[in-house]
Design an enzyme around this catalytic site. Structure first.
Site, PDB file in Angstrom:
ATOM      1  N   LYS A   1       0.763  -1.172  -0.087  1.00 36.30           N
ATOM      2  CA  LYS A   1       0.065  -0.038   0.073  1.00 36.30           C
ATOM      3  C   LYS A   1       0.873   1.369  -0.086  1.00 36.30           C
ATOM      4  CE  LYS A   1      -4.205  -2.132   1.694  1.00 36.30           C
ATOM      5  NZ  LYS A   1      -4.947  -2.240   2.753  1.00 36.30           N
TER       6      LYS A   1
ATOM      7  N   LYS B   1      -3.905  -8.589 -10.446  1.00 35.93           N
ATOM      8  CA  LYS B   1      -4.804  -8.943  -9.480  1.00 35.93           C
ATOM      9  C   LYS B   1      -5.852  -7.841  -9.630  1.00 35.93           C
ATOM     10  CE  LYS B   1      -5.375  -7.840  -4.916  1.00 35.93           C
ATOM     11  NZ  LYS B   1      -6.386  -7.872  -3.854  1.00 35.93           N
TER      12      LYS B   1
ATOM     13  N   LYS C   1      -9.315  -2.366  -6.300  1.00 38.57           N
ATOM     14  CA  LYS C   1      -9.834  -0.796  -6.349  1.00 38.57           C
ATOM     15  C   LYS C   1      -8.676  -0.161  -6.796  1.00 38.57           C
ATOM     16  CE  LYS C   1     -11.898  -1.751  -2.346  1.00 38.57           C
ATOM     17  NZ  LYS C   1     -12.563  -2.539  -1.556  1.00 38.57           N
TER      18      LYS C   1
END
Ligand code: ADP
Ligand code: TRP
Length: 325
Positions: free
Chosen positions: A110, A190, A193
């Site tokens: 992230k 993958k 969002k």
């Protein structure tokens, strides 16, 4: 058997979420005592906009219900309606080795994608452990990317039990469906969002069409056999079960890939039909739920009450074991 899982309200539901986690979770609601929640505390690690967060929570609640979550069969609630989880999270964090969190992929992924490297983002697996342990959960249905977090939860529970008494916290098991462990996105990575490569469940038809027609393919000519290995298009076919009356299913696509003679454009159109057919009943149910906003409020309020009734004694047990009460 207690089953528990959560979804972050950080964007619209996509078919990776649905086939990777939600479908299995919905099936499990008939096999045990299921607890499903909207992880809004978790979403604060990436959303700092009160209005957007509130809207996302509402949308996700409606989506969950439209997909078949039955609030008479399971406890459906908003994470922050049970603030006990934040207290448990703090207690767990005091036995959690730094190294355990430093090994987690999700923090690294992230921050690499530009999400601010806050303490909350780093400590997020501890909050997830608190979610799971607060309800004495046995089984946690999740997609493959969350497996490590369930393992961290087990490690934290073991630490707690070593420090404060065997049997204090129950060790959960992840439940991962191998066939749909990773649903590919439009670009073959993958579906996520954060990669802007999703097919959303409740997308308007023109947008849905545009996305599916834009799935990344190679330049094999129409008449030639197409490579089946690594084709996101073919992988996506796999998600939709064969149905009487529609021969254009995964088996058809696989054979026609191997034989050649059909272009990618046609495969994409047939896939669009599969997607719209499959989710049509969900769409009509969604429209009914949207028309009755009080229903959603009632479901979440009742869910919160039931969840809290389970959470409070568990937290009390922990508080007393550690010397807080
Ligand atoms: P995203 O990556 O889109 O932000 P989340 O991290 O919110 O999705 O994931 C919610 C749930 O859906 C998790 O259980 C996760 O494992 C599952 N999931 C998300 N994307 C996929 C995917 N592409 N394939 C399979 N499962 C997925
Ligand atoms: N971390 C999960 C995700 O991003 C959401 C989540 C939070 C969760 N708490 C949980 C999943 C507890 C399962 C159990 O998808």
């Amino acid at each position: 058997m207690r089953i528990l899982s959560g979804l972050q309200p950080s964007g619209r539901l996509h078919i990776g979420n649905y086939f990777g986690m939600m479908e299995a979770a919905l099936r499990l609601q008939h096999e045990g005592e299921a607890f499903y929640f909207i992880a809004d505390y978790h979403s604060l690690t990436s959303i700092h906009d009160a209005k957007a967060l509130r809207q996302n929570v509402r949308d996700l609640a409606i989506d969950f219900l439209a997909c078949g979550l039955d609030p008479t069969k399971c406890v459906f609630f908003r994470q922050s309606d049970v603030p006990e989880v934040a207290e448990l999270s703090w207690i767990l964090s005091t036995v959690t080795p730094m190294g355990l969190l430093e090994r987690c992929h999700s923090y690294k992924d992230k921050t690499a994608r530009g999400i601010a490297a806050s303490h909350g983002l780093f400590a997020y697996p501890v909050l997830m452990a608190a979610d799971i342990l607060l309800y004495d959960s046995d089984i946690v249905p999740v997609g493959k990317d969350q497996k490590q977090h369930v393992e961290v939860t087990r490690d934290i529970a073991i630490k707690m039990n070593e420090a404060f008494g065997e049997g204090l916290l129950k060790l959960p098991q992840p439940r991962i469906r191998e066939e749909t462990a990773v649903v590919p996105g439009l670009d073959g990575q993958k579906m996520s969002k954060s990669y802007d490569n999703t097919i959303q469940l409740f997308e308007e038809l023109p947008a849905l069409k545009k996305k599916i027609m834009g799935i990344k393919t190679d330049s094999t000519p129409v008449e030639s056999p197409k490579p089946t290995e690594g084709s996101a298009l073919l992988e996506l076919y796999k998600l939709f079960p064969a149905k009487p009356g529609n021969k254009f299913d995964y088996e058809w696509a696989r054979i026609m890939f191997e034989n050649g003679g059909i272009g990618y454009g046609e495969f994409k159109k047939r896939l669009l039909d599969l997607v719209t057919d499959y989710f049509a009943p969900f769409r009509s149910r969604r429209a009914e739920i949207v028309a009755d906003p009080a229903y959603v409020d009632r479901v979440l309020a009742e869910g919160a009450e039931k969840a809290r009734a389970v959470a409070r004694p568990v937290l009390q047990r922990v508080r007393s074991a550690v010397g807080l009460g």
